[in-house]
Structure formats: C-alpha cells, structure tokens
Motif scaffolding. Structure first.
Motif, mmCIF file in Angstrom:
data_model
loop_
_atom_site.group_PDB
_atom_site.id
_atom_site.type_symbol
_atom_site.label_atom_id
_atom_site.label_comp_id
_atom_site.label_asym_id
_atom_site.label_seq_id
_atom_site.Cartn_x
_atom_site.Cartn_y
_atom_site.Cartn_z
ATOM 1 N N ASN A 274 51.213 48.432 70.566
ATOM 2 C CA ASN A 274 50.248 48.341 71.376
ATOM 3 C C ASN A 274 49.648 46.712 71.317
ATOM 4 O O ASN A 274 49.302 46.459 70.309
ATOM 5 C CB ASN A 274 48.978 49.308 71.376
ATOM 6 N N VAL A 275 49.363 46.165 72.410
ATOM 7 C CA VAL A 275 48.990 44.580 72.517
ATOM 8 C C VAL A 275 48.013 44.725 73.793
ATOM 9 O O VAL A 275 48.598 45.231 74.888
ATOM 10 C CB VAL A 275 49.997 43.915 72.710
ATOM 11 N N ASP A 276 46.857 44.520 73.506
ATOM 12 C CA ASP A 276 45.836 44.401 74.674
ATOM 13 C C ASP A 276 45.413 42.853 74.618
ATOM 14 O O ASP A 276 44.294 42.596 74.000
ATOM 15 C CB ASP A 276 44.562 45.412 74.557
ATOM 16 N N VAL A 277 45.800 42.110 75.649
ATOM 17 C CA VAL A 277 45.929 40.754 75.419
ATOM 18 C C VAL A 277 44.239 40.438 76.224
ATOM 19 O O VAL A 277 43.146 39.552 75.313
ATOM 20 C CB VAL A 277 46.544 39.996 76.620
ATOM 21 N N LEU A 278 43.554 41.222 77.043
ATOM 22 C CA LEU A 278 42.455 40.986 77.839
ATOM 23 C C LEU A 278 41.237 41.264 76.535
ATOM 24 O O LEU A 278 40.471 40.394 76.475
ATOM 25 C CB LEU A 278 42.163 42.026 78.826
ATOM 26 N N TRP A 279 41.347 42.167 75.705
ATOM 27 C CA TRP A 279 40.457 42.437 74.822
ATOM 28 C C TRP A 279 40.499 41.762 73.584
ATOM 29 O O TRP A 279 39.510 41.596 72.745
ATOM 30 C CB TRP A 279 40.688 44.084 74.359
ATOM 31 N N ASP A 280 41.428 40.824 73.425
ATOM 32 C CA ASP A 280 41.637 39.793 72.517
ATOM 33 C C ASP A 280 41.006 38.540 72.857
ATOM 34 O O ASP A 280 40.804 37.367 72.294
ATOM 35 C CB ASP A 280 43.181 39.591 71.832
ATOM 36 N N ASP A 281 40.915 38.484 74.254
ATOM 37 C CA ASP A 281 40.220 37.276 75.004
ATOM 38 C C ASP A 281 38.766 37.115 74.974
ATOM 39 O O ASP A 281 38.124 37.623 75.586
ATOM 40 C CB ASP A 281 40.803 37.285 76.217
ATOM 41 N N VAL A 282 38.454 36.919 73.899
ATOM 42 C CA VAL A 282 36.850 37.129 73.679
ATOM 43 C C VAL A 282 36.244 35.862 74.253
ATOM 44 O O VAL A 282 36.388 34.894 74.328
ATOM 45 C CB VAL A 282 36.674 36.979 71.956
ATOM 46 N N SER A 292 42.480 41.445 67.380
ATOM 47 C CA SER A 292 42.321 42.700 66.842
ATOM 48 C C SER A 292 43.058 43.804 67.741
ATOM 49 O O SER A 292 43.512 44.832 66.955
ATOM 50 C CB SER A 292 40.892 43.203 67.306
ATOM 51 N N PHE A 293 43.769 43.610 68.541
ATOM 52 C CA PHE A 293 44.515 44.526 69.496
ATOM 53 C C PHE A 293 46.041 43.817 69.518
ATOM 54 O O PHE A 293 46.726 44.128 70.421
ATOM 55 C CB PHE A 293 44.038 44.870 70.806
ATOM 56 N N PHE A 294 46.551 42.986 68.575
ATOM 57 C CA PHE A 294 47.637 42.556 68.556
ATOM 58 C C PHE A 294 48.854 43.099 67.656
ATOM 59 O O PHE A 294 48.672 43.273 66.565
ATOM 60 C CB PHE A 294 47.748 41.065 67.984
ATOM 61 N N ASN A 295 49.658 44.102 68.323
ATOM 62 C CA ASN A 295 50.566 44.763 67.637
ATOM 63 C C ASN A 295 49.928 45.789 66.647
ATOM 64 O O ASN A 295 49.985 45.946 65.487
ATOM 65 C CB ASN A 295 51.312 44.057 66.638
ATOM 66 N N VAL A 296 49.492 46.737 67.487
ATOM 67 C CA VAL A 296 48.478 47.848 66.771
ATOM 68 C C VAL A 296 49.103 49.191 66.938
ATOM 69 O O VAL A 296 49.700 49.382 67.882
ATOM 70 C CB VAL A 296 46.816 47.843 67.245
ATOM 71 N N THR A 297 48.963 50.212 66.180
ATOM 72 C CA THR A 297 49.380 51.517 66.453
ATOM 73 C C THR A 297 48.941 52.290 67.376
ATOM 74 O O THR A 297 47.692 51.887 67.927
ATOM 75 C CB THR A 297 49.495 52.285 64.807
#
Length: 425
Positions: A274-282, A292-297
């Motif tokens: 899972n990758v959430d680009v927006l949520w990593d865009d602080v 935090s959300f780069f390549n997570v289960t």
C-alpha cells in the motif's frame, strides 16, 4: 489540504475526498427505457492515446491489475469500451452478450486501470439490444456528450501530460535504479510538487466536482496543473509507475472518520504494498516530506483506512451499480520494501532505540545527509515523546561523534509514528 505536522493529527482526514465508484453510476433507469432503442452515433474525433513510448519499459495494458481479474466476457467489454472512449464515442457502444455485473466490472476496470483516460465522465447508461447484446453510452440519450472535456481540449491536455511525464521521468528516473528506487523517486516528486486542491476537495456533490475543477480528480490535474485531490494523486502515481515499468493499482475506501479516499497498491520485487502519496504529503513540513505510508501492509493501512470490500462480496447484481467496492485488492503482507525497513530506521522497542538511531546517524553523516527519518513501530508519539527519547538516549552526544561543527539536534514528530532528527550546524 496536505497533512500538517503532528498537531494536525487526524483532522486532515476530512479533506481526503475522492470520487468513489458508486458516483459513476446513474441513479435512474439503468436497464429501463433504453433497450437498444437509441441509434449508434460515433464521434468524428480521432483516437487519443497516451504515448507510452516516453518510457522504454512501460507496463503493458494487458498486465493491468483489474484487467487481469476480469473474465473473458468482461475483458471483451473492457476492450470495446476502451476503443470507444478513445474516440469519445456517443450513442450506443455495442458490447457482447453478458450480464449487468459484467458491464459494471468492465467499466470499473477501465476507469481505474487507465489513468490517462482523464476525460471519462461520471454519467452513462447501459442496456440490452434486440439481439441480447449489452450496450453502454456516454451521453444524455440525445447525442450530447457526457465526457468531461471536448476533443480539442483533450488533445491539448494529452500533449501537455505526455510532455510533463517525459520531463519527470528524465528528472527522476534512471535505468540503473531498482524498482524501489524508481517508486521512491516518483512518490517524492509528487509530494514535493503537487498541492492538495482544497476547493475541489470540499465539493460534496457530483455536479460540484464537475463544475469546480474537473481535472482535480485526474492524473492531468496532479502532473500538469500540480493540484489535485486524492484521486488525482493516486492516478498520477499510477501513470508514472506504469511508465517506470512498475505495475500499480488504485484502491477505493474511506478514512477513519468516514471520508471517501483513494490510494495505491504497487508491485515491488514480487510483493504488493500500500502507498498513500497524499497522506505522506505533509503540509508545511520543517524537514521535508514523510514516508509513513510508503510500502505498508494491509494490517497497517487498516489502522487509519477502511478498504472497501472486493466485488465478489456483492451478491446481488443490481447492487453492483450503487455499492462501494474494489474489483479486487491484492494481499499486502510483506514489509520488506517498507521505507523504514529498507533504511534501517524502524524502531521496535525502547531497548533498541539508541542503536537504531546511532547507526542511522553514522550512515547519514557518511552520505552528507543532515536529516534522518525514523518510525516508532510500538507506541503512539507526539513532539514531547520524541524530544524526551532524544534527550534520554543522548542523541546529541551520539551525533557529535559523526558530525563536525554540530550546534544541536532538532526533531519533528509526524502523525502515525514517523519522526525526523535534524542536525543543526
């Protein structure tokens, strides 16, 4: 809106508004009055395809995740829809014999496999011809197109999109990179260059979405206009990943407060993540973006996200046109390519805190890097907790061993467990 540093906490979730698949379906008369009575009208617009030759090893269309999970009947429908949408056809698009579910799943796959088809609208109708074949149409029944852009607009937009993608690839990607390195470069480019479209994100209805900023939900909006909502971020990430030769999917769901949301899964070295680009865009980070959300289960993403169920959970075919679902979601069980695992900055206990931080700072000093990102895997954190652990473990004394002319150690706590240590000179 981008996430703020830790103080923003989960308030950011409400801005992660994206277009969930249920909005794609008309609310009235899906299989009612049509019955194949409309004449088939084809647009005179020539086909407009994204030129994947901008990349030397792009992902082939037949390998797209949703397409791979269709039946042969659904793939047949998907292929015919693809060709029709590519010429912006209005009127009946005759498909093959099949069921209601087949059209719904084929259209879902078409929309979420092809981020370059940014002109597909939200309104359509389906029906059955006299010889029992299914059809779909992207107009109002009178030949008025329901595509989001005109032919001339999409030609100009496609040229801009292709040029910008080429520029990004030239800027960020080299043939020598591993898939993980390419993925990281794409993720970081989007975080560093795209702004969350607050106005579009706050739009609550379909019509408002269409009229306020149509491109905010598209890869074009994120890549060319540098402004998008979560769907635009996700589709831009998907398109760039395709061009880098990496398979990538989009995922529909909700945040923990019930706001609609979209993110990605990516296939890296044989495993899905899972990758959430927006949520990593602080928003307004002191020391750069987070991962935090780069390549997570899946287990990790479910702490803050609700993943809509697979389509096979929807048993009634009539419900497939209004339900919220994903066609199918890959299992994401590995953490091997997680950002913090790869960089050896995952802290699993208080006992190992000091050794993890020291080894990371030593490596960073050798590489000329002044900021290192870590992740707590075992407790909730805030700015005070991070500062306390830095002081308790003598991180300043550790840093003095590896950095010259050091004046101090600063920290930044981000939501969901990540924090950064910065060397002040």
């Amino acid at each position: 809106m981008k996430k703020t540093v830790f103080a923003a906490s989960f308030a950011v979730i409400v801005i992660a508004v994206c277009l969930i698949v249920s909005f794609f379906f008309m609310r009235d008369g899906l299989f009612g009055a049509q019955n194949g009575t409309y004449n088939e009208v084809s647009s005179n617009s020539p086909s407009v395809y994204f030129d994947y030759s901008v990349s030397n090893n792009s992902v082939d269309k037949t390998a797209y995740y949703n397409y791979q999970n269709l039946t042969d009947t659904q793939k047949n429908m998907y292929d015919k829809m693809y060709e029709a949408v590519s010429v912006m056809q209005v009127g009946n698009i005759e498909l093959c014999k099949g069921e209601k579910r087949d059209i719904a799943l084929a259209l879902y796959a078409l929309k979420y496999d092809n981020p370059h088809l940014f002109w597909i609208g939200y309104e359509y109708a389906v029906g059955e011809t006299a010889d029992e074949k299914m059809f779909i149409r992207f107009d109002d029944g009178k030949g008025e197109s329901k595509y989001l852009f005109t032919h001339n607009e999409r030609v100009e937009m496609m040229n801009k999109l292709q040029n910008e993608v080429k520029n990004i690839l030239n800027e960020c990607i080299t043939d020598e990179m591993s898939d993980y390195e390419k993925e990281l470069a794409i993720h970081d480019w989007l975080c560093n260059n795209v702004e969350y479209d607050k106005i579009a994100g706050e739009s609550a209805t379909k019509d408002e979405r269409i009229n306020e900023n149509k491109s905010a939900w598209t890869a074009y909006g994120a890549i060319v206009e540098k402004s998008a909502v979560c769907e635009g971020y996700s589709k831009a990430f998907q398109l760039l990943m395709y061009c880098a030769g990496i398979n990538c999917n989009v995922v529909c769901g909700e945040t923990s407060d019930g706001a609609a949301h979209m993110w990605n899964t990516a296939l890296i070295e044989g495993d899905w993540y899972n990758v959430d680009v927006l949520w990593d865009d602080v928003e307004n980070p002191q020391y750069g973006i987070t991962h935090s959300f780069f390549n997570v289960t899946t287990d990790f993403i479910k702490k803050t996200h609700t993943v809509f169920s697979n389509s096979d959970k929807i048993k009634n075919d009539d419900d497939i046109f209004s339900a919220e679902y994903n066609l199918k979601i890959p299992e994401c069980n590995s953490d091997k390519m997680n950002f913090y695992v790869v960089n050896n900055t995952l802290i699993k206990s208080d006992e190992e805190y000091k050794s993890v931080v020291e080894n990371a700072l030593k490596t960073a000093s050798i590489n000329g890097v002044d900021t290192v990102e870590f992740f707590y895997d075992y407790k909730e954190i805030n700015e005070n907790i991070v500062s306390y652990d830095i002081k308790t473990n003598g991180v300043f004394s550790i840093a003095k061993k590896y950095y010259k002319d050091i004046k101090g150690v600063r920290c930044e706590a981000n939501s969901h467990g990540s924090f950064k240590i910065n060397i002040s000179r």
